[in-house]
Scaffold this active site. Structure first.
Site, PDB file in Angstrom:
ATOM      1  N   ARG A 648       0.838  -1.191   0.000  1.00  0.00           N
ATOM      2  CA  ARG A 648       0.000   0.000   0.000  1.00  0.00           C
ATOM      3  C   ARG A 648       0.878   1.248   0.000  1.00  0.00           C
ATOM      4  O   ARG A 648       1.815   1.365   0.790  1.00  0.00           O
ATOM      5  CB  ARG A 648      -0.898   0.014   1.235  1.00  0.00           C
ATOM      6  CG  ARG A 648      -1.803   1.229   1.300  1.00  0.00           C
ATOM      7  CD  ARG A 648      -2.615   1.263   2.584  1.00  0.00           C
ATOM      8  NE  ARG A 648      -3.499   2.420   2.595  1.00  0.00           N
ATOM      9  CZ  ARG A 648      -4.253   2.772   3.650  1.00  0.00           C
ATOM     10  NH1 ARG A 648      -4.223   2.048   4.752  1.00  0.00           N
ATOM     11  NH2 ARG A 648      -5.031   3.827   3.587  1.00  0.00           N
ATOM     12  N   GLU A 725      14.441   3.119   0.484  1.00  0.00           N
ATOM     13  CA  GLU A 725      15.756   2.620   0.103  1.00  0.00           C
ATOM     14  C   GLU A 725      15.696   1.664  -1.089  1.00  0.00           C
ATOM     15  O   GLU A 725      16.697   1.034  -1.426  1.00  0.00           O
ATOM     16  CB  GLU A 725      16.403   1.934   1.308  1.00  0.00           C
ATOM     17  CG  GLU A 725      16.724   2.920   2.417  1.00  0.00           C
ATOM     18  CD  GLU A 725      17.104   2.261   3.722  1.00  0.00           C
ATOM     19  OE1 GLU A 725      18.305   2.085   3.961  1.00  0.00           O
ATOM     20  OE2 GLU A 725      16.199   1.931   4.508  1.00  0.00           O
TER      21      GLU A 725
END
Length: 759
Positions: A648, A725
């Site tokens: 999500r 990241e």
């Protein structure tokens, strides 16, 4: 640079602007070194000019003679302070003023405090030292290094992963590659300089410092200063770039606190960019050997990954990215090993996607080499080796949308227009190359607490000791509260960056959105439960309804049947002006000890490959086009496309911004970034932004980020995977692949420079 506007999709949150955006773009946002303190004194570090040896004598009289100098803190002044600890909270075990031994160049030898910054700086430069100097060892291939096994040296890297009989499978494989790769030292270089401001009020210490871990720092600083943690407060309203560098606390914090206590007034130390190279952490250089064996049909039967990482003498910092590379594809057999090479350097630390950036670069570069050797398309080679289960433990993936990412990115990029023949594509004087690579990052979470308050007027306050490091977590936490409590985001205030707030884990490992939003969700649901209970009570306006049939929207409680009641009326019936709830989130698989560790300042990660039931990763596919001038070998990246699946997406605007920044960072890793080391003295050379190269807008023309819808209910209550990241993991390998496609030169050592391409 051309970018497309983000569009909300399935399981995608609204692309709302950051709630602190106006403050930031108008310069009104306050950072740690901006916060006012009355009668403040200024401090400057003095650092060593050698990398190995011992301080024999310090000469301080010249420094003390500078007008305005108030104090010099040095050896012997920290006898009542505990030495730092190395770990997730502490950057290094080196106590620079506890011991006169010098472990690296730029090590702290004193702190000068003066009425003005200028006086402190002049005095620090006047400090002289006599050293008993020894010849340092800077890096790989130098006499004096010591190589040790990495497994077991870090709680985040417990073992070298393996599966099956690699030796036999590799030996019998019809197709083999055996290649070596390397990545350089890199420094974070956040725009906001590192700083510490210490203010004492009696026994109460408040520290203003850019931090990714205010709760952990509070506990660690209290230990070093022998204080009750209740007497220590860390405040950091905003962080102007961190990327891991502000996760572990350095020795400077306690030194400045001691100076402030000695002086009896606030002390602020802002570290110069040059000094930061030696007093903070960095991404250490790595080397890799990849061996892949495959059948002529392209199916991999053997995968071997050996890695070597530089670390300091005192601390065994390890990233150990083989945990991810060893699980990436359906290999058949796996053999990995990671070694640490100890040298006379400061201790490395976390830097954006610490294990994956160097290790996945090696893996994905090798995958491209094998695809070329097989005469296969790079995407199809990966598709053939797409696993049903990860190869180490045989666990399923909670969700794996990698090939969806490849399909959508390839379509947007125009991969079918690529001529596979090396050197066949041109644009005038420019050779054109196209490459692709996989991005992957483990999905984890950590225990987190949050407090949510809803008033009768519909105002919401969210409190959590997390950190706004530029990712937009303050905004997405506000969005979660607005969504669950049925109010406009403008009615939500979010407080973060203060250890006095409910504790949160370190803002690292791409866990913040998942952890914080899950805690906020639980607190909001507790508020909803109280409201709904009052609404359906016998005397309530919705008597006879059931809680599960209710919802909150724009200040009203709604039933499935269409009845409604205003929350203001419910508050009036309850005879209260507000409802406040405190909630704790613990990831699946956590024990009660995990929450106890949270309050003790420790972040216990759960997820990734460590869960018993499934492996949890976020995935992406990145495509790069490079242009290389046929005469000058100048390298340009005019176009880059990335597609990413990360569960999500709370806010498509902030998510896209994170991924875009990561991809640009990846271009820098491929073509620009490297900390140059003078190996004679184990000294960093390019210690400023003039000589430390990073990409700018001119280095990429068209960038497209595609958010691939993905639903994963296993990862956490919010269904969120981290992506901060993810974006920079695959870029460098895609660039290297494109460079090979354009020139036929296989450059395996980063960064790729013009020198590498000159015939």
């Amino acid at each position: 640079m051309n970018v497309a506007a983000p569009q909300p999709k399935e399981n995608m949150g609204q692309p709302l602007p950051r709630i602190d955006a106006r403050l930031k773009v108008t310069g009104q946002a306050e950072y740690a070194a901006d916060l006012p303190a009355a009668n403040i004194a200024h401090a400057v570090l003095a650092t060593s000019s050698i990398a190995k040896g011992k301080v024999a004598r310090l000469y301080l009289d010249d420094a003390r003679s500078v007008p305005g100098v108030l104090d010099i803190v040095t050896y012997g002044d920290l006898d009542k302070v505990e030495t730092p600890k190395f770990g997730n909270t502490g950057a290094s075990s080196i106590g620079p003023l506890h011991d006169k031994a010098i472990f690296h160049d730029g090590q702290i030898i004193a702190l000068v405090v003066a009425e003005t910054f200028e006086a402190a700086e002049e005095a620090a430069q006047r400090i002289r030292a006599d050293y008993a100097e020894e010849k340092p060892t800077a890096s790989f291939d130098m006499p004096g290094t010591k190589t040790i096994d990495a497994a077991g040296k870090s709680p985040l890297f417990k073992e070298d992963v393996k599966a099956g009989d690699f030796d036999a499978a590799y030996e019998s494989a019809p197709m083999k590659i055996d290649a070596r790769y390397s990545t350089p030292t890199q420094h974070h270089n956040p725009i906001e300089l590192f700083s510490t401001t210490a203010v004492w009020q009696g026994d109460q210490l408040t520290v203003y410092e850019p931090s990714q871990n205010v709760t952990g720092w509070k506990v660690e600083l209290a230990r070093q200063l022998r204080l009750d943690p209740a007497n220590v407060r860390i405040v950091c309203p905003n962080v102007g770039g961190a990327f891991g560098s502000k996760g572990p606390m350095t020795a400077r914090t306690a030194i400045v606190a001691v100076a402030a206590r000695r002086l009896g007034r606030p002390v602020r130390c802002v570290v110069s960019r040059m000094q930061a190279f030696g007093t903070q952490t960095y991404r250490a250089e790595t080397r890799h050997r990849i061996r892949i064996g495959a059948g002529k049909d392209g199916r991999i039967t053997a995968f071997g990954h050996e890695g070597w990482e530089v670390t300091s003498r005192p601390d065994s910092y390890v990233v150990g990215g083989t945990s991810a590379t060893g699980r990436m594809y359906a290999y058949g057999s796996v053999l990995t090993h990671v070694s640490l090479v100890q040298a006379d350097r400061n201790t490395p630390g976390y830097m954006r996607s610490p294990p994956e950036t160097p290790y996945v670069y090696a893996l994905e570069s090798a995958m491209d080499e094998m695809a070329v050797a097989l005469g296969m398309d790079s995407i199809e080679f990966r598709r053939i080796n797409e696993p049903q289960k990860e190869p180490i433990g045989g666990k399923p993936f909670s969700s794996r949308s990698l090939m969806k990412c490849y399909d959508q990115a390839a379509d947007a990029f125009g991969w079918t227009r690529r001529d596979a023949k090396v050197g066949s594509m041109r644009d005038g004087d420019w050779l054109v190359g196209m490459g692709c690579a996989t991005a992957v990052y483990p999905t984890a979470g950590a225990p987190c607490a949050a407090r949510v308050r809803l008033t009768a007027e519909g105002d919401v306050r969210v409190q959590c000791g997390s950190h706004e490091i530029g990712t937009g977590v303050r905004t997405v936490a506000g969005q979660m509260a607005a969504e669950r409590l049925g109010v406009d985001i403008g009615k939500v205030a979010v407080e973060m960056g203060d250890s006095a707030l409910p504790p949160a884990p370190v803002s690292g490992g791409s866990i913040s959105t998942a952890s914080v939003c899950s805690a906020v969700l639980k607190a909001c649901d507790a508020v909803r439960t109280k409201l709904f209970a009052a609404a359906v009570a016998e005397s309530g306006p919705l008597a006879g309804s059931h809680n599960e049939e209710l919802d909150l929207h724009e200040g009203r409680i709604l039933t499935k049947g269409g009845a409604s009641a205003s929350t203001a009326d419910i508050f009036k019936a309850m005879q209260v002006g507000a409802i406040e709830e405190y909630a704790e989130f613990a990831p699946k698989g956590s024990t009660p000890e995990a929450l106890k560790k949270l309050y003790a300042g420790q972040s216990e990660f759960h997820g990734g490959e460590s869960d018993a039931d499934s492996v949890k990763y976020a995935f992406g596919a990145e495509f790069v086009e490079v242009h290389i001038n046929s005469y000058t070998r100048e390298i340009r990246v005019p176009r880059i496309v990335g597609a990413f699946a990360a569960g999500r997406i709370m806010n498509t605007r902030t998510a896209r911004s994170q991924l875009m920044g990561g991809m640009i960072w990846g271009i820098g890793q491929a073509l620009h970034e490297a900390t140059e080391i003078d190996t004679r003295y184990a000294r960093y050379v390019n210690r400023d932004l003039q000589d430390y190269l990073v990409p700018v807008n001119a280095d990429v023309r068209d960038l497209d980020v595609i958010l691939v819808p993905e639903i994963d209910h296993e990862v956490n209550p919010a269904g969120v995977k981290g992506l901060g990241e993810l974006g920079n993991v695959g870029t460098a390998a895609a660039v290297a692949s494109a460079v090979y496609h354009a020139t036929g030169k296989r450059i395996r050592d980063l960064p790729i420079r013009i020198d590498d391409l000159i015939v």
